[in-house]
Design a protein around this motif. Structure first.
Motif, PDB file in Angstrom:
ATOM      1  N   ASP A  71      -9.749 -14.109 -13.634  1.00  0.00           N
ATOM      2  CA  ASP A  71      -9.498 -14.956 -12.466  1.00  0.00           C
ATOM      3  C   ASP A  71      -8.266 -14.440 -11.749  1.00  0.00           C
ATOM      4  OD1 ASP A  71     -11.552 -16.808 -13.130  1.00  0.00           O
ATOM      5  OD2 ASP A  71     -10.192 -17.828 -14.519  1.00  0.00           O
ATOM      6  N   VAL A  72      -8.310 -14.460 -10.433  1.00  0.00           N
ATOM      7  CA  VAL A  72      -7.151 -14.080  -9.629  1.00  0.00           C
ATOM      8  C   VAL A  72      -6.321 -15.338  -9.401  1.00  0.00           C
ATOM      9  CG1 VAL A  72      -6.376 -13.133  -7.431  1.00  0.00           C
ATOM     10  CG2 VAL A  72      -8.430 -12.205  -8.528  1.00  0.00           C
ATOM     11  N   ALA A  73      -5.097 -15.347  -9.927  1.00  0.00           N
ATOM     12  CA  ALA A  73      -4.202 -16.498  -9.780  1.00  0.00           C
ATOM     13  C   ALA A  73      -3.395 -16.422  -8.490  1.00  0.00           C
ATOM     14  CB  ALA A  73      -3.271 -16.588 -10.982  1.00  0.00           C
ATOM     15  N   GLY A  74      -3.254 -15.230  -7.927  1.00  0.00           N
ATOM     16  CA  GLY A  74      -2.512 -15.070  -6.681  1.00  0.00           C
ATOM     17  C   GLY A  74      -2.547 -13.639  -6.192  1.00  0.00           C
ATOM     18  N   VAL A  75      -2.518 -13.470  -4.867  1.00  0.00           N
ATOM     19  CA  VAL A  75      -2.495 -12.147  -4.231  1.00  0.00           C
ATOM     20  C   VAL A  75      -1.529 -12.214  -3.070  1.00  0.00           C
ATOM     21  CG1 VAL A  75      -3.841 -10.405  -2.965  1.00  0.00           C
ATOM     22  CG2 VAL A  75      -4.926 -11.704  -4.773  1.00  0.00           C
ATOM     23  N   GLY A  76      -0.715 -11.173  -2.906  1.00  0.00           N
ATOM     24  CA  GLY A  76       0.184 -11.139  -1.767  1.00  0.00           C
ATOM     25  C   GLY A  76       0.694  -9.737  -1.519  1.00  0.00           C
ATOM     26  N   GLY A  77       1.108  -9.505  -0.290  1.00  0.00           N
ATOM     27  CA  GLY A  77       1.709  -8.226   0.057  1.00  0.00           C
ATOM     28  C   GLY A  77       1.085  -7.607   1.280  1.00  0.00           C
ATOM     29  N   SER A  78       1.820  -6.687   1.879  1.00  0.00           N
ATOM     30  CA  SER A  78       1.379  -6.035   3.106  1.00  0.00           C
ATOM     31  C   SER A  78       0.210  -5.080   2.880  1.00  0.00           C
ATOM     32  CB  SER A  78       2.549  -5.266   3.727  1.00  0.00           C
ATOM     33  OG  SER A  78       3.081  -4.343   2.773  1.00  0.00           O
ATOM     34  N   GLY A  79      -0.030  -4.658   1.634  1.00  0.00           N
ATOM     35  CA  GLY A  79      -1.128  -3.749   1.339  1.00  0.00           C
ATOM     36  C   GLY A  79      -2.429  -4.448   1.019  1.00  0.00           C
ATOM     37  N   CYS A  80      -2.390  -5.777   0.925  1.00  0.00           N
ATOM     38  CA  CYS A  80      -3.615  -6.500   0.581  1.00  0.00           C
ATOM     39  C   CYS A  80      -3.659  -7.852   1.292  1.00  0.00           C
ATOM     40  CB  CYS A  80      -3.750  -6.672  -0.930  1.00  0.00           C
ATOM     41  SG  CYS A  80      -2.321  -7.420  -1.743  1.00  0.00           S
ATOM     42  N   PRO A  81      -3.833  -7.824   2.617  1.00  0.00           N
ATOM     43  CA  PRO A  81      -3.970  -9.092   3.347  1.00  0.00           C
ATOM     44  C   PRO A  81      -5.117  -9.930   2.763  1.00  0.00           C
ATOM     45  CG  PRO A  81      -3.908  -7.212   4.854  1.00  0.00           C
ATOM     46  CD  PRO A  81      -3.994  -6.658   3.464  1.00  0.00           C
ATOM     47  N   THR A 110     -10.239  -3.619  -6.436  1.00  0.00           N
ATOM     48  CA  THR A 110     -10.758  -2.891  -5.278  1.00  0.00           C
ATOM     49  C   THR A 110     -10.028  -3.361  -4.030  1.00  0.00           C
ATOM     50  OG1 THR A 110     -12.913  -2.804  -6.347  1.00  0.00           O
ATOM     51  CG2 THR A 110     -12.852  -2.305  -3.995  1.00  0.00           C
ATOM     52  N   TYR A 111      -9.543  -2.404  -3.246  1.00  0.00           N
ATOM     53  CA  TYR A 111      -8.811  -2.684  -2.003  1.00  0.00           C
ATOM     54  C   TYR A 111      -9.653  -2.221  -0.820  1.00  0.00           C
ATOM     55  CZ  TYR A 111      -4.975  -2.436  -5.387  1.00  0.00           C
ATOM     56  OH  TYR A 111      -4.166  -2.614  -6.475  1.00  0.00           O
ATOM     57  N   SER A 112      -9.659  -2.982   0.264  1.00  0.00           N
ATOM     58  CA  SER A 112     -10.390  -2.526   1.452  1.00  0.00           C
ATOM     59  C   SER A 112      -9.471  -2.236   2.641  1.00  0.00           C
ATOM     60  CB  SER A 112     -11.449  -3.560   1.857  1.00  0.00           C
ATOM     61  OG  SER A 112     -10.837  -4.777   2.217  1.00  0.00           O
ATOM     62  N   ASP A 113      -8.139  -2.453   2.483  1.00  0.00           N
ATOM     63  CA  ASP A 113      -7.235  -2.224   3.614  1.00  0.00           C
ATOM     64  C   ASP A 113      -5.837  -1.824   3.141  1.00  0.00           C
ATOM     65  OD1 ASP A 113      -6.494  -2.110   6.286  1.00  0.00           O
ATOM     66  OD2 ASP A 113      -5.997  -4.226   6.411  1.00  0.00           O
ATOM     67  N   PHE A 114      -5.761  -0.927   2.142  1.00  0.00           N
ATOM     68  CA  PHE A 114      -4.470  -0.524   1.584  1.00  0.00           C
ATOM     69  C   PHE A 114      -4.104   0.842   2.172  1.00  0.00           C
ATOM     70  CE2 PHE A 114      -2.026  -1.249  -2.635  1.00  0.00           C
ATOM     71  CZ  PHE A 114      -0.830  -0.899  -2.027  1.00  0.00           C
ATOM     72  N   LEU A 115      -3.327   0.830   3.254  1.00  0.00           N
ATOM     73  CA  LEU A 115      -2.982   2.028   4.015  1.00  0.00           C
ATOM     74  C   LEU A 115      -1.536   1.946   4.462  1.00  0.00           C
ATOM     75  CD1 LEU A 115      -3.687   4.522   5.972  1.00  0.00           C
ATOM     76  CD2 LEU A 115      -4.248   2.748   7.638  1.00  0.00           C
ATOM     77  N   VAL A 116      -0.798   3.063   4.323  1.00  0.00           N
ATOM     78  CA  VAL A 116       0.561   3.140   4.863  1.00  0.00           C
ATOM     79  C   VAL A 116       0.620   4.336   5.807  1.00  0.00           C
ATOM     80  CG1 VAL A 116       1.479   4.475   2.899  1.00  0.00           C
ATOM     81  CG2 VAL A 116       3.027   3.138   4.310  1.00  0.00           C
ATOM     82  N   GLN A 117       1.177   4.103   6.999  1.00  0.00           N
ATOM     83  CA  GLN A 117       1.343   5.152   8.002  1.00  0.00           C
ATOM     84  C   GLN A 117       2.826   5.323   8.286  1.00  0.00           C
ATOM     85  OE1 GLN A 117      -1.334   3.295  10.929  1.00  0.00           O
ATOM     86  NE2 GLN A 117      -2.547   5.172  10.766  1.00  0.00           N
ATOM     87  N   GLY A 118       3.281   6.586   8.269  1.00  0.00           N
ATOM     88  CA  GLY A 118       4.699   6.852   8.436  1.00  0.00           C
ATOM     89  C   GLY A 118       5.156   6.997   9.873  1.00  0.00           C
ATOM     90  N   ASN A 119       4.361   7.601  10.718  1.00  0.00           N
ATOM     91  CA  ASN A 119       4.734   7.844  12.120  1.00  0.00           C
ATOM     92  C   ASN A 119       6.130   8.445  12.244  1.00  0.00           C
ATOM     93  OD1 ASN A 119       2.256   6.811  13.036  1.00  0.00           O
ATOM     94  ND2 ASN A 119       3.047   4.739  12.890  1.00  0.00           N
ATOM     95  N   GLY A 120       6.469   9.381  11.334  1.00  0.00           N
ATOM     96  CA  GLY A 120       7.748  10.079  11.407  1.00  0.00           C
ATOM     97  C   GLY A 120       8.918   9.389  10.737  1.00  0.00           C
ATOM     98  N   SER A 121       8.706   8.213  10.149  1.00  0.00           N
ATOM     99  CA  SER A 121       9.801   7.515   9.481  1.00  0.00           C
ATOM    100  C   SER A 121       9.304   6.938   8.154  1.00  0.00           C
ATOM    101  CB  SER A 121      10.351   6.393  10.368  1.00  0.00           C
ATOM    102  OG  SER A 121       9.347   5.452  10.640  1.00  0.00           O
ATOM    103  N   GLU A 122      10.234   6.369   7.366  1.00  0.00           N
ATOM    104  CA  GLU A 122       9.863   5.785   6.084  1.00  0.00           C
ATOM    105  C   GLU A 122       9.034   4.523   6.291  1.00  0.00           C
ATOM    106  OE1 GLU A 122      12.229   3.621   2.546  1.00  0.00           O
ATOM    107  OE2 GLU A 122      12.785   5.718   2.861  1.00  0.00           O
ATOM    108  N   ALA A 123       8.027   4.369   5.461  1.00  0.00           N
ATOM    109  CA  ALA A 123       7.171   3.182   5.532  1.00  0.00           C
ATOM    110  C   ALA A 123       6.612   2.908   4.141  1.00  0.00           C
ATOM    111  CB  ALA A 123       6.032   3.405   6.520  1.00  0.00           C
ATOM    112  N   LYS A 124       6.314   1.627   3.871  1.00  0.00           N
ATOM    113  CA  LYS A 124       5.681   1.294   2.596  1.00  0.00           C
ATOM    114  C   LYS A 124       4.800   0.064   2.749  1.00  0.00           C
ATOM    115  CE  LYS A 124       9.527  -1.343   0.665  1.00  0.00           C
ATOM    116  NZ  LYS A 124      10.466  -1.446  -0.447  1.00  0.00           N
ATOM    117  N   ARG A 125       3.819  -0.020   1.866  1.00  0.00           N
ATOM    118  CA  ARG A 125       2.934  -1.174   1.748  1.00  0.00           C
ATOM    119  C   ARG A 125       2.794  -1.457   0.266  1.00  0.00           C
ATOM    120  NH1 ARG A 125       3.660  -1.790   6.431  1.00  0.00           N
ATOM    121  NH2 ARG A 125       2.215  -1.515   8.125  1.00  0.00           N
TER     122      ARG A 125
END
Length: 186
Positions: free
Chosen positions: A21-31, A49-64
């Motif tokens: 059972d999933v008791a909770g989900v959160g974070g920018s990588g898993c809306p 399984t993730y369907s929207d776990f993506l990080v784009q840098g666009n020339g700077s530091e980024a994280k999800r």
């Protein structure tokens, strides 16, 4: 021979069905609505399984990141820990970009297990990591606590157009956690 038989009995999954059972989900990588968790038919692993776990840098530091709290339901007298974790994805790293895959998992009040892997530019390919901790941290036997799994994708350094996903060319967007079962002392 007796030691091998005893060890195998020690690592066998519990009898009967094992559910998750999933008791909770959160974070920018898993809306909301973008993760799914399933137990394997042999009760020896579960997959996130993730369907929207993506990080784009666009020339700077980024994280999800994505944090999931899970309750694994099984017969009394057993506990489990994470024996190994398989991650897969794709990275397109340019310039001086670096991509980092980090994973932490823990039971409340127990030690946190950490793993990470860094990829360097230039890279435009699938990646796969298998994390096998030096020792398995099993959860408590009597007071079952949820297992928390936190995964992060991070880009550092300069590299315009760089991105990293929990993804692969065959659309298998998942992380597999292999379980180590243990019979509790009576």
């Amino acid at each position: 021979m007796l030691v091998v038989v005893a060890l195998l009995a020690f690592l066998v999954p519990p009898p009967g069905p094992v559910t998750i059972d999933v008791a909770g989900v959160g974070g920018s990588g898993c809306p909301a609505g973008t993760t799914n968790v399933a137990m394997s038919p042999d009760n020896e692993a579960f997959t996130v399984t993730y369907s929207d776990f993506l990080v784009q840098g666009n020339g700077s530091e980024a994280k999800r990141s994505c944090t999931i709290a899970l309750r694994i339901n099984h017969a009394a007298g057993y506990t489990y820990g994470i024996a190994a974790t398989d991650y897969r994805g794709f990275a397109h790293l340019t310039g001086k970009a670096r991509g980092v895959v980090r994973n932490d998992y823990w039971f409340p009040g127990f030690p946190t297990r950490h793993s990470s892997r860094t990829y360097q530019a230039p890279m435009s390919d699938n990646w796969q990591v298998t994390d096998m901790p030096s020792g398995v941290a099993h959860g408590p036997c009597k007071d079952r606590k949820p297992l928390t799994v936190e995964t992060e994708l991070k880009l550092t350094g300069k590299g315009s157009g760089s991105f990293m996903t929990m993804d692969s060319t065959d659309s298998s967007v998942s992380t597999t956690f292999r379980l180590s079962w243990k019979r509790c002392a009576e």
